[in-house]
Design a protein around this motif. Structure first.
Motif, PDB file in Angstrom:
ATOM      1  N   ASN A  69      28.899  49.725  46.013  1.00  0.00           N
ATOM      2  CA  ASN A  69      27.567  48.733  46.735  1.00  0.00           C
ATOM      3  C   ASN A  69      26.535  49.432  46.580  1.00  0.00           C
ATOM      4  N   GLU A  70      25.816  49.824  45.437  1.00  0.00           N
ATOM      5  CA  GLU A  70      24.658  50.871  45.432  1.00  0.00           C
ATOM      6  C   GLU A  70      23.690  50.298  46.739  1.00  0.00           C
ATOM      7  N   GLY A  71      23.312  49.178  46.477  1.00  0.00           N
ATOM      8  CA  GLY A  71      22.075  48.876  47.430  1.00  0.00           C
ATOM      9  C   GLY A  71      22.773  48.846  49.074  1.00  0.00           C
ATOM     10  N   ASP A  72      23.869  48.624  49.144  1.00  0.00           N
ATOM     11  CA  ASP A  72      24.480  48.976  50.609  1.00  0.00           C
ATOM     12  C   ASP A  72      24.799  50.249  50.896  1.00  0.00           C
ATOM     13  N   PHE A  73      24.720  51.060  49.991  1.00  0.00           N
ATOM     14  CA  PHE A  73      25.145  52.552  50.235  1.00  0.00           C
ATOM     15  C   PHE A  73      26.782  52.523  50.831  1.00  0.00           C
ATOM     16  N   THR A  74      27.400  51.887  50.191  1.00  0.00           N
ATOM     17  CA  THR A  74      28.822  51.660  50.661  1.00  0.00           C
ATOM     18  C   THR A  74      29.999  51.745  49.238  1.00  0.00           C
ATOM     19  N   ALA A  75      31.111  52.220  49.419  1.00  0.00           N
ATOM     20  CA  ALA A  75      32.172  52.206  48.381  1.00  0.00           C
ATOM     21  C   ALA A  75      33.426  51.947  48.757  1.00  0.00           C
ATOM     22  N   VAL A  76      33.978  51.255  48.031  1.00  0.00           N
ATOM     23  CA  VAL A  76      35.514  50.922  48.360  1.00  0.00           C
ATOM     24  C   VAL A  76      36.575  51.778  47.362  1.00  0.00           C
ATOM     25  N   LEU A  77      37.331  52.767  47.555  1.00  0.00           N
ATOM     26  CA  LEU A  77      37.987  53.619  46.744  1.00  0.00           C
ATOM     27  C   LEU A  77      39.544  53.695  47.018  1.00  0.00           C
ATOM     28  N   GLU A  78      40.455  53.626  45.987  1.00  0.00           N
ATOM     29  CA  GLU A  78      41.928  53.846  46.138  1.00  0.00           C
ATOM     30  C   GLU A  78      41.947  55.238  46.520  1.00  0.00           C
ATOM     31  N   ALA A  79      43.121  55.553  47.233  1.00  0.00           N
ATOM     32  CA  ALA A  79      43.440  56.783  47.731  1.00  0.00           C
ATOM     33  C   ALA A  79      43.555  57.871  46.778  1.00  0.00           C
ATOM     34  N   GLY A  80      43.996  57.517  45.368  1.00  0.00           N
ATOM     35  CA  GLY A  80      44.282  58.538  44.414  1.00  0.00           C
ATOM     36  C   GLY A  80      42.991  58.911  43.552  1.00  0.00           C
ATOM     37  N   VAL A  81      41.646  58.377  43.767  1.00  0.00           N
ATOM     38  CA  VAL A  81      40.767  58.593  43.005  1.00  0.00           C
ATOM     39  C   VAL A  81      40.171  60.026  43.306  1.00  0.00           C
ATOM     40  N   VAL A 174      46.013  53.890  51.405  1.00  0.00           N
ATOM     41  CA  VAL A 174      45.933  53.653  50.102  1.00  0.00           C
ATOM     42  C   VAL A 174      44.672  53.231  49.564  1.00  0.00           C
ATOM     43  N   GLU A 175      43.691  52.910  50.579  1.00  0.00           N
ATOM     44  CA  GLU A 175      42.341  52.590  50.016  1.00  0.00           C
ATOM     45  C   GLU A 175      41.558  53.024  51.371  1.00  0.00           C
ATOM     46  N   VAL A 176      40.132  53.404  50.917  1.00  0.00           N
ATOM     47  CA  VAL A 176      39.098  53.712  52.144  1.00  0.00           C
ATOM     48  C   VAL A 176      37.813  53.204  51.669  1.00  0.00           C
ATOM     49  N   ALA A 177      37.223  52.562  52.771  1.00  0.00           N
ATOM     50  CA  ALA A 177      35.806  52.141  52.548  1.00  0.00           C
ATOM     51  C   ALA A 177      35.021  53.021  53.275  1.00  0.00           C
ATOM     52  N   VAL A 178      33.773  53.578  52.511  1.00  0.00           N
ATOM     53  CA  VAL A 178      33.064  54.626  53.201  1.00  0.00           C
ATOM     54  C   VAL A 178      31.611  54.297  53.218  1.00  0.00           C
ATOM     55  N   ARG A 179      30.832  54.933  53.874  1.00  0.00           N
ATOM     56  CA  ARG A 179      29.372  54.834  54.003  1.00  0.00           C
ATOM     57  C   ARG A 179      28.988  55.944  52.982  1.00  0.00           C
ATOM     58  N   LEU A 180      27.845  55.575  52.404  1.00  0.00           N
ATOM     59  CA  LEU A 180      27.345  56.679  51.454  1.00  0.00           C
ATOM     60  C   LEU A 180      25.934  56.895  51.860  1.00  0.00           C
ATOM     61  N   HIS A 181      25.275  58.087  51.471  1.00  0.00           N
ATOM     62  CA  HIS A 181      23.802  58.450  51.845  1.00  0.00           C
ATOM     63  C   HIS A 181      23.106  58.608  50.593  1.00  0.00           C
ATOM     64  N   PRO A 182      21.881  58.584  50.775  1.00  0.00           N
ATOM     65  CA  PRO A 182      21.011  59.146  49.754  1.00  0.00           C
ATOM     66  C   PRO A 182      21.270  60.614  49.390  1.00  0.00           C
ATOM     67  N   ARG A 183      21.364  60.970  48.042  1.00  0.00           N
ATOM     68  CA  ARG A 183      21.370  62.572  47.870  1.00  0.00           C
ATOM     69  C   ARG A 183      19.955  63.214  48.042  1.00  0.00           C
ATOM     70  N   PRO A 184      19.762  64.031  48.701  1.00  0.00           N
ATOM     71  CA  PRO A 184      18.416  64.659  49.147  1.00  0.00           C
ATOM     72  C   PRO A 184      18.034  65.101  47.900  1.00  0.00           C
ATOM     73  N   ARG A 185      16.641  65.100  47.730  1.00  0.00           N
ATOM     74  CA  ARG A 185      16.170  65.818  46.418  1.00  0.00           C
ATOM     75  C   ARG A 185      15.336  67.081  46.903  1.00  0.00           C
ATOM     76  N   GLY A 186      15.747  68.014  46.094  1.00  0.00           N
ATOM     77  CA  GLY A 186      15.049  69.358  46.191  1.00  0.00           C
ATOM     78  C   GLY A 186      15.435  70.057  47.592  1.00  0.00           C
ATOM     79  N   THR A 187      16.620  70.563  47.335  1.00  0.00           N
ATOM     80  CA  THR A 187      16.990  71.368  48.692  1.00  0.00           C
ATOM     81  C   THR A 187      16.384  72.755  48.555  1.00  0.00           C
ATOM     82  N   VAL A 188      16.108  73.543  49.781  1.00  0.00           N
ATOM     83  CA  VAL A 188      15.870  74.903  49.900  1.00  0.00           C
ATOM     84  C   VAL A 188      16.581  75.273  51.311  1.00  0.00           C
TER      85      VAL A 188
END
Lengths: 377, 479
Positions: A69-81, A174-188
């Protein structure tokens, strides 16, 4: 579809879906067979050594990304992914699951079952902090869900956290639901070097207590007695924040610089958490014990990487004697042997910690027949 | 029972055990006043050791008990058990250790949420900040896994508790976690936080604290339509901005809180978004302009930027007074606490608006927009409308679950929402929750009758069968 038999291991089965996985556990439990649960197999040697069960349940068939769920920054994935495949998918839209332990072909299920973590934990927390829901299969064939797929939710008990780090001894994730975050742009990354453990620890503490928000704050200490602090900044003003960090460190006896192309620095930090041909001890310490710990690591001929503000460090060594580990255990809250040769694992308890009576009661409620990964934790 | 009361008096002193009807009645409800139950005794222990002895005495007498912090919870989670014992932790207010080098503080459960930040400030702070923070206790926060306005960026109580000393229902004292992270064994700490007092009572709580932000910038953006505000929230978050807080108030809430706080927000605004950025000064500055621009692109009719700390405090008073000030709009209201995926905000808000029209009752919306945690306030006048209001409130909750959300984001299930648990969880899910409960409290004495929709007893009762007190009272049946 019937479960696939794995060619390389006669006793191995790869259920095609969660119902098959639950049924397999129930069959084994009823027949009195113990089962070893397997994701990517990257941390299969961790935990207590015991008789390897005749039957292995591999999660390779549970490989669906159920939701992103891109707009919600969440994903549900099976264990073997595979974690890497999931990250690739998230990265395509500028997102990430903010967990970066050494990969080694790990799956989502294995990542959460072992609660492994990497440098991003500084800012985003560990697996327990990013899991928002889980579906598990228990040894009596129950399939049960807890949590949800929203980032905020307090309905019901937090079984997702309970199963995170349980090494499969309560049942199979067998399945996890996780919170995602924006990938930081330009790290130093600010790199501050010194050959004095006290100076390195002091520089790390200075940054840990500064209001500069970092993606990661690590230390490294080599067997030869050279150390560094690594502070990674990301986002719109990463460069400005790095300059502020240099200013904070300026009066201190460390050589500090800013490195722009910094991926390799962090790959090295992550790699320092594994030594399959040697030993790795994960130490749970207080941040204020960091200098002492770096000195001890060096005296053992080890190399240390650690999360400076969190107090968790990994010491990688070519070899380790049981009494050396016991001595370390006398000084810190926990010293867990992760990687290590079979003879060393057999000579000591890798956890250095017996399960509490309460923990055993919990285990007995979830897996009364001791079917899943028996004795591993 | 009278023997137990005698024991409690020995443990805590005569003056700290209330049994007379008048005093006990003041404890009959928590923050959710529509539920009341009279405990047989209220006991106020002064130390963890006394709590342990009180719980052990209750276990010997097989009398159920409920632990309560400030009693400000909104789900009836600290509602007493009729004729049971209420353990009030309000006297346990000591800060046990401040360890800033390691960014830890250890407190007793009765310490208020704000007192934790005060103990480690100004260099550090404790991020979870429920609106009730000046009164609510850390023990209650741990039980409920409390959130607050700043948890979208900083996380919830569970992300900050590193160690607990817990008295189990049989009187045993266990230590979960510690000051250090990654201790071997199950994450029993993670299972305990948010378990609503049903697994035991925490008597010592170790929390992680973090450096205070260098800069804070706060603004309010006004919108002519709630949908525009919801779109703006999504735009801000999708741009990779992680605001310290992002809160929405609708027209009704703006009006109510104007009476209470005189914030001077435009009277014709359909929605206000309070957005706060915190962190390094450079980042706040850079991001703030971006957020203002995003709000304007999504139809903001005006933006007011807090010129100083006083104005920022005013914005927050306006938001935090929202619940209380609703008393000026109607004689009664129900507070709801649903969660939805953030992208469903426009659809669910439209659904709430339709429900409001259908039921002929006003609904105020004030919520944590970043994490999709809605607090619809269903207004009604007098007991005649209560049933309708409750029905409307339940419909809103069902809409949240249909949208992929949750029945509670931060108030907890308590007694109020246990009937809604089957909306989210199947029978096997609930039975699996029960396994956890039975491992910790097989006799079912710690806060029984909360969280689970149908109370049930644990199997494997050792020794010959004897009737459980809850069974006798018709409150539970054996599985």
């Amino acid at each position: 579809m019937s479960p696939t038999a794995l060619p390389d291991a006669p006793g191995a089965q790869a259920p095609a879906d969660r119902e098959q996985a639950a049924a397999l556990l129930a069959d084994c439990s009823a027949a009195g067979h113990a089962v070893r649960l397997r994701g990517g197999g990257s941390k299969l040697s961790w935990g207590r050594t015991g008789a390897v069960p005749a039957l292995e349940l591999a999660t390779s068939g549970l490989d669906r990304v159920v939701e992103h769920n891109e707009g919600d920054f969440t994903a549900v994935l099976e264990a073997g992914v595979p974690v890497a495949a999931a990250q690739e998918r998230f990265a395509a839209v500028g997102q990430m699951l903010a967990l970066d332990p050494p990969d080694g072909g790990a799956t989502m299920g294995g990542l959460f079952a072992t609660a492994d973590s990497g440098p991003l934990r500084h800012r985003y927390g560990g697996p327990r902090d990013l899991i928002v829901g889980a579906t598990v299969a228990l040894s009596d064939g129950t399939l049960a869900r807890s949590g949800g797929k929203v980032i905020k939710n307090v309905a019901g008990y937090d079984l997702a956290k309970l199963f995170t780090g349980a090494f499969g001894t309560l049942g199979l994730i067998v399945e996890v639901a996780v919170r995602l975050h924006p990938r930081p742009r330009g790290t130093v990354t600010v790199v501050a070097e010194a050959d004095d453990a006290v100076a390195v620890a002091a520089a790390a503490a200075l940054l840990a207590h500064s209001p500069l928000e970092m993606e990661s704050l690590d230390v490294a200490w080599s067997a030869a007695g050279a150390g560094r602090v690594l502070a990674r900044f990301g986002g719109l003003v990463a460069g400005e924040k790095a300059e502020s960090a240099l200013a904070v460190l300026h009066p201190h006896p460390v050589q500090a610089r800013v490195q722009e192309d910094d991926d390799e620095l962090w790959a090295v930090q992550r790699a320092g958490q594994r030594r399959p041909e040697g030993c790795v001890v994960r130490v749970s310490a207080l941040p204020a014990q960091l200098a002492e710990l770096m000195g001890l690591a060096q005296s053992l001929g080890g190399e240390l990487v650690g999360r400076a503000a969190l107090g968790v460090s990994w010491i990688a060594l070519p070899a380790l004697e049981p009494e050396q580990l016991e001595a370390l255990r006398g000084r810190f809250a926990a010293c867990v042997l992760l990687d290590g040769p079979p003879e060393l694992r057999a000579a000591l308890d890798p956890w250095g910690h017996e399960p509490s009576v309460l923990a055993e009661r919990v285990r007995a409620r979830f897996d009364p027949t001791t079917t899943c990964n028996a004795g591993l934790l | 029972m009278s023997a137990l009361i005698g024991d409690l008096r020995v443990i805590c002193g005569e003056a700290n055990v209330y049994t007379d009807a008048d005093r006990v009645r003041t404890y009959e409800s928590d923050g959710l006043l529509q539920y009341a139950a009279t405990p047989r005794a209220v006991v106020l222990p002064a130390s963890g050791e006394q709590v342990q002895r009180v719980v052990a005495a209750c276990a010997r007498a097989q009398v159920p008990w409920v632990a309560r912090g400030a009693g400000s919870g909104l789900s009836g989670g600290a509602l007493p058990v009729q004729d049971g014992v209420l353990i009030a932790l309000s006297r346990m207010r000591r800060v046990l250790e401040v360890d800033l080098p390691n960014q830890r503080v250890t407190v007793e459960p009765g310490v208020t949420n704000v007192a934790v930040s005060a103990a480690v400030g100004p260099s550090h702070f404790y991020p979870p900040d429920p609106s009730s923070q000046i009164v609510c206790s850390i023990g209650g926060n741990v039980a409920e896994n409390s959130g607050g306005a700043h948890c979208f960026k900083y996380g919830f109580t569970t992300n900050y508790v590193t160690g607990l000393d817990v008295v189990l229902a049989d009187g045993e004292l266990v230590r979960l976690g510690g000051k250090e992270l990654d201790l071997p064994g199950y994450d029993l700490l993670g299972a305990f936080v948010g378990s609503e007092g049903t697994l035991g009572v925490a008597i010592s709580i170790t929390l992680r604290v973090i450096p205070s932000p260098e800069a804070v910038k706060c603004m309010v953006a006004f919108f002519a339509a709630v949908d525009d505000a919801a779109e703006a929230v999504s735009a801000v978050v999708s741009a990779g901005v992680v605001p310290g807080a992002i809160e929405m108030m609708d027209a009704l809430t703006i009006e109510a809180s104007e009476h209470a706080t005189h914030h001077g927000f435009p009277a014709d605004a359909a929605a206000a978004l309070i957005i706060e950025l915190d962190g390094s000064a450079a980042e706040c500055e850079a991001r703030f302009d971006e957020v203002v621009a995003l709000c304007q692109q999504h139809g903001a009719t005006g933006v007011r930027i807090a010129a100083d700390e006083a104005e920022r405090a005013l914005f927050w008073r306006a938001r935090k007074a929202a619940f209380a000030s609703m008393g000026r709009m109607a004689s009664n209201y129900f507070v709801q606490d649903g969660v939805i995926p953030r992208t469903k905000l426009p659809a669910v808000l439209a659904e709430i608006s339709e429900l409001s029209e259908r039921f002929g009752l006003r609904v105020g919306n004030v919520f944590h927009a970043g994490d999709g945690n809605l607090h619809p306030l269903v207004l009604y006048d007098g007991p005649g409308q209560a049933e309708q209001a409750e029905a409307l409130s339940a419909e809103i909750l069902a809409a949240c679950v249909r949208a992929g959300g949750s029945i509670t984001g931060e108030h907890g299930v308590g007694v109020d929402k246990k009937k809604s648990m089957p909306l989210m969880f199947s029978e096997p899910d609930l039975a699996t929750f029960q396994r956890l409960r039975c491992a910790w409290d097989p006799a079912g004495l710690a806060n029984p009758g909360k969280v689970m929709p149908t109370p049930r007893l644990c199997g494997e009762v050792p020794g010959p069968y004897r009737q459980h007190p809850l069974e006798a009272a018709g409150l539970a049946e054996r599985m």
